[in-house]
Design a protein around this motif. Structure first.
Motif, PDB file in Angstrom:
ATOM      1  N   GLY A  88       0.809  -1.216   0.000  1.00 34.77           N
ATOM      2  CA  GLY A  88       0.000   0.000   0.000  1.00 34.77           C
ATOM      3  C   GLY A  88       0.839   1.261   0.000  1.00 34.77           C
ATOM      4  O   GLY A  88       0.544   2.224  -0.717  1.00 34.77           O
ATOM      5  N   VAL A  89       1.899   1.268   0.782  1.00 38.35           N
ATOM      6  CA  VAL A  89       2.784   2.435   0.837  1.00 38.35           C
ATOM      7  C   VAL A  89       3.595   2.548  -0.455  1.00 38.35           C
ATOM      8  O   VAL A  89       3.737   3.636  -1.022  1.00 38.35           O
ATOM      9  CB  VAL A  89       3.708   2.371   2.073  1.00 38.35           C
ATOM     10  N   LEU A  90       4.116   1.435  -0.943  1.00 37.87           N
ATOM     11  CA  LEU A  90       4.952   1.474  -2.150  1.00 37.87           C
ATOM     12  C   LEU A  90       4.170   1.867  -3.397  1.00 37.87           C
ATOM     13  O   LEU A  90       4.748   2.411  -4.338  1.00 37.87           O
ATOM     14  CB  LEU A  90       5.631   0.129  -2.373  1.00 37.87           C
ATOM     15  N   THR A  91       2.885   1.591  -3.452  1.00 37.92           N
ATOM     16  CA  THR A  91       2.089   1.950  -4.638  1.00 37.92           C
ATOM     17  C   THR A  91       1.474   3.334  -4.529  1.00 37.92           C
ATOM     18  O   THR A  91       0.874   3.813  -5.485  1.00 37.92           O
ATOM     19  CB  THR A  91       0.978   0.915  -4.900  1.00 37.92           C
ATOM     20  N   ASP A  92       1.654   3.998  -3.409  1.00 34.56           N
ATOM     21  CA  ASP A  92       1.123   5.346  -3.196  1.00 34.56           C
ATOM     22  C   ASP A  92       2.205   6.380  -3.518  1.00 34.56           C
ATOM     23  O   ASP A  92       2.714   7.071  -2.635  1.00 34.56           O
ATOM     24  CB  ASP A  92       0.642   5.465  -1.751  1.00 34.56           C
ATOM     25  N   LEU A  93       2.566   6.470  -4.796  1.00 40.25           N
ATOM     26  CA  LEU A  93       3.691   7.305  -5.220  1.00 40.25           C
ATOM     27  C   LEU A  93       3.563   8.761  -4.801  1.00 40.25           C
ATOM     28  O   LEU A  93       4.550   9.399  -4.456  1.00 40.25           O
ATOM     29  CB  LEU A  93       3.840   7.251  -6.745  1.00 40.25           C
ATOM     30  N   GLU A  94       2.366   9.295  -4.829  1.00 37.51           N
ATOM     31  CA  GLU A  94       2.178  10.710  -4.517  1.00 37.51           C
ATOM     32  C   GLU A  94       2.680  11.077  -3.120  1.00 37.51           C
ATOM     33  O   GLU A  94       3.033  12.223  -2.877  1.00 37.51           O
ATOM     34  CB  GLU A  94       0.707  11.089  -4.629  1.00 37.51           C
ATOM     35  N   HIS A  95       2.725  10.111  -2.220  1.00 37.17           N
ATOM     36  CA  HIS A  95       3.128  10.399  -0.855  1.00 37.17           C
ATOM     37  C   HIS A  95       4.566   9.992  -0.532  1.00 37.17           C
ATOM     38  O   HIS A  95       4.979  10.075   0.624  1.00 37.17           O
ATOM     39  CB  HIS A  95       2.138   9.758   0.119  1.00 37.17           C
TER      40      HIS A  95
ATOM     41  N   ALA B  18       4.443  14.266  -9.084  1.00 40.05           N
ATOM     42  CA  ALA B  18       3.206  14.777  -9.695  1.00 40.05           C
ATOM     43  C   ALA B  18       2.539  13.634 -10.439  1.00 40.05           C
ATOM     44  O   ALA B  18       3.174  12.940 -11.237  1.00 40.05           O
ATOM     45  CB  ALA B  18       3.511  15.926 -10.658  1.00 40.05           C
ATOM     46  N   LYS B  19       1.287  13.437 -10.152  1.00 41.06           N
ATOM     47  CA  LYS B  19       0.524  12.374 -10.815  1.00 41.06           C
ATOM     48  C   LYS B  19       0.220  12.816 -12.241  1.00 41.06           C
ATOM     49  O   LYS B  19      -0.320  13.894 -12.467  1.00 41.06           O
ATOM     50  CB  LYS B  19      -0.764  12.110 -10.033  1.00 41.06           C
ATOM     51  N   LEU B  20       0.582  11.974 -13.200  1.00 38.94           N
ATOM     52  CA  LEU B  20       0.335  12.279 -14.609  1.00 38.94           C
ATOM     53  C   LEU B  20      -0.840  11.489 -15.165  1.00 38.94           C
ATOM     54  O   LEU B  20      -1.356  11.816 -16.224  1.00 38.94           O
ATOM     55  CB  LEU B  20       1.589  11.984 -15.443  1.00 38.94           C
ATOM     56  N   GLY B  21      -1.225  10.448 -14.465  1.00 42.67           N
ATOM     57  CA  GLY B  21      -2.317   9.581 -14.885  1.00 42.67           C
ATOM     58  C   GLY B  21      -2.536   8.540 -13.811  1.00 42.67           C
ATOM     59  O   GLY B  21      -1.836   8.538 -12.793  1.00 42.67           O
ATOM     60  N   PRO B  22      -3.477   7.636 -14.008  1.00 42.10           N
ATOM     61  CA  PRO B  22      -3.774   6.654 -12.959  1.00 42.10           C
ATOM     62  C   PRO B  22      -2.597   5.745 -12.610  1.00 42.10           C
ATOM     63  O   PRO B  22      -2.476   5.307 -11.472  1.00 42.10           O
ATOM     64  CB  PRO B  22      -4.946   5.855 -13.521  1.00 42.10           C
ATOM     65  N   ASP B  23      -1.725   5.487 -13.558  1.00 37.36           N
ATOM     66  CA  ASP B  23      -0.585   4.599 -13.309  1.00 37.36           C
ATOM     67  C   ASP B  23       0.743   5.242 -13.673  1.00 37.36           C
ATOM     68  O   ASP B  23       1.743   4.542 -13.872  1.00 37.36           O
ATOM     69  CB  ASP B  23      -0.758   3.298 -14.105  1.00 37.36           C
TER      70      ASP B  23
ATOM     71  N   LEU C  58      17.545  13.860 -10.435  1.00 36.79           N
ATOM     72  CA  LEU C  58      17.031  13.024 -11.517  1.00 36.79           C
ATOM     73  C   LEU C  58      15.576  13.375 -11.790  1.00 36.79           C
ATOM     74  O   LEU C  58      14.778  13.484 -10.864  1.00 36.79           O
ATOM     75  CB  LEU C  58      17.116  11.541 -11.147  1.00 36.79           C
ATOM     76  N   ASP C  59      15.248  13.545 -13.069  1.00 36.51           N
ATOM     77  CA  ASP C  59      13.863  13.695 -13.517  1.00 36.51           C
ATOM     78  C   ASP C  59      13.430  12.363 -14.103  1.00 36.51           C
ATOM     79  O   ASP C  59      14.040  11.879 -15.062  1.00 36.51           O
ATOM     80  CB  ASP C  59      13.747  14.775 -14.598  1.00 36.51           C
ATOM     81  N   LEU C  60      12.389  11.777 -13.521  1.00 38.42           N
ATOM     82  CA  LEU C  60      11.951  10.452 -13.940  1.00 38.42           C
ATOM     83  C   LEU C  60      10.448  10.429 -14.181  1.00 38.42           C
ATOM     84  O   LEU C  60       9.702  11.157 -13.531  1.00 38.42           O
ATOM     85  CB  LEU C  60      12.267   9.418 -12.852  1.00 38.42           C
ATOM     86  N   VAL C  61      10.030   9.554 -15.074  1.00 34.10           N
ATOM     87  CA  VAL C  61       8.620   9.218 -15.223  1.00 34.10           C
ATOM     88  C   VAL C  61       8.504   7.749 -14.855  1.00 34.10           C
ATOM     89  O   VAL C  61       9.242   6.905 -15.367  1.00 34.10           O
ATOM     90  CB  VAL C  61       8.110   9.482 -16.655  1.00 34.10           C
ATOM     91  N   LEU C  62       7.595   7.453 -13.926  1.00 34.34           N
ATOM     92  CA  LEU C  62       7.366   6.090 -13.462  1.00 34.34           C
ATOM     93  C   LEU C  62       6.014   5.624 -13.975  1.00 34.34           C
ATOM     94  O   LEU C  62       5.008   6.305 -13.780  1.00 34.34           O
ATOM     95  CB  LEU C  62       7.373   6.018 -11.936  1.00 34.34           C
ATOM     96  N   ASP C  63       6.009   4.502 -14.654  1.00 36.48           N
ATOM     97  CA  ASP C  63       4.779   3.879 -15.145  1.00 36.48           C
ATOM     98  C   ASP C  63       4.610   2.545 -14.427  1.00 36.48           C
ATOM     99  O   ASP C  63       5.505   1.698 -14.478  1.00 36.48           O
ATOM    100  CB  ASP C  63       4.852   3.638 -16.661  1.00 36.48           C
ATOM    101  N   ALA C  64       3.473   2.367 -13.768  1.00 34.97           N
ATOM    102  CA  ALA C  64       3.228   1.133 -13.028  1.00 34.97           C
ATOM    103  C   ALA C  64       3.194  -0.055 -13.973  1.00 34.97           C
ATOM    104  O   ALA C  64       2.516  -0.030 -15.002  1.00 34.97           O
ATOM    105  CB  ALA C  64       1.914   1.226 -12.265  1.00 34.97           C
TER     106      ALA C  64
END
Length: 156
Positions: free
Chosen positions: A22-29, A41-46, A60-66
């Motif tokens: 639950g904590v690891l999938t809550d990227l915004e926090h 910053a949330k860019l979309g649901p995943d 580092l500037d990264l985009v993370l896609d679940a």
């Protein structure tokens, strides 16, 4: 020009697999508990945009896609300054959860060029980042657990 890096680490926390996932999938926090994650910053649901800075003066500037948001595997694809993936495999243990971390990335540009000379320093910087993750996650889960447990009053 590109340079590849592979990282792995294992540690345990005193929390259930579901709590950890639950904590690891809550990227915004993440910035609340992982000091080296400076902004999300949330860019979309995943999908999320993340800025990370460990000990070295480089952000580092990264985009993370679940890729997987369900335990036992929590994984993201990374793009931006790093290309590849980061994965936590969660396993229930007697006293909590074992986290097996794996990351494989490729760097390009200035970071790749710097890695020819500074690879040991960049690897040290990554270890500092993951120490922040381990310490922050452990403390965050402990705080949440204390907050969720019923308070007992002491009588004299």
């Amino acid at each position: 020009m590109a340079r590849a890096y592979e990282f792995a680490d294992t540690w345990e926390v005193a929390a259930s697999v579901d709590e950890v996932a639950g904590v690891l999938t809550d990227l915004e926090h993440y910035p609340r508990w992982w000091p080296q994650v400076r902004a999300v910053a949330k860019l979309g649901p995943d999908t999320a945009w993340v800025r990370c800075r460990s000990t070295l003066p480089y952000t580092l500037d990264l985009v993370l896609d679940a890729v997987s948001r369900e335990a036992p595997v929590v994984e993201v694809a990374l793009s931006g300054d790093l290309e590849g993936f980061a994965r936590f495999t969660l396993t229930a243990e007697d006293d909590g959860t074992r986290l097996d971390f794996a990351q494989e990335v490729t760097v390009r540009g200035r970071l790749a060029l710097a890695s020819y000379v500074l690879r040991p320093v960049l690897e040290w910087n990554h270890r500092r980042m993951m120490t922040g993750c381990r310490t922050g996650l452990t403390e965050w889960l402990s705080q949440r657990r204390r907050a969720a447990s019923p308070r007992t009053s002491s009588r004299t």
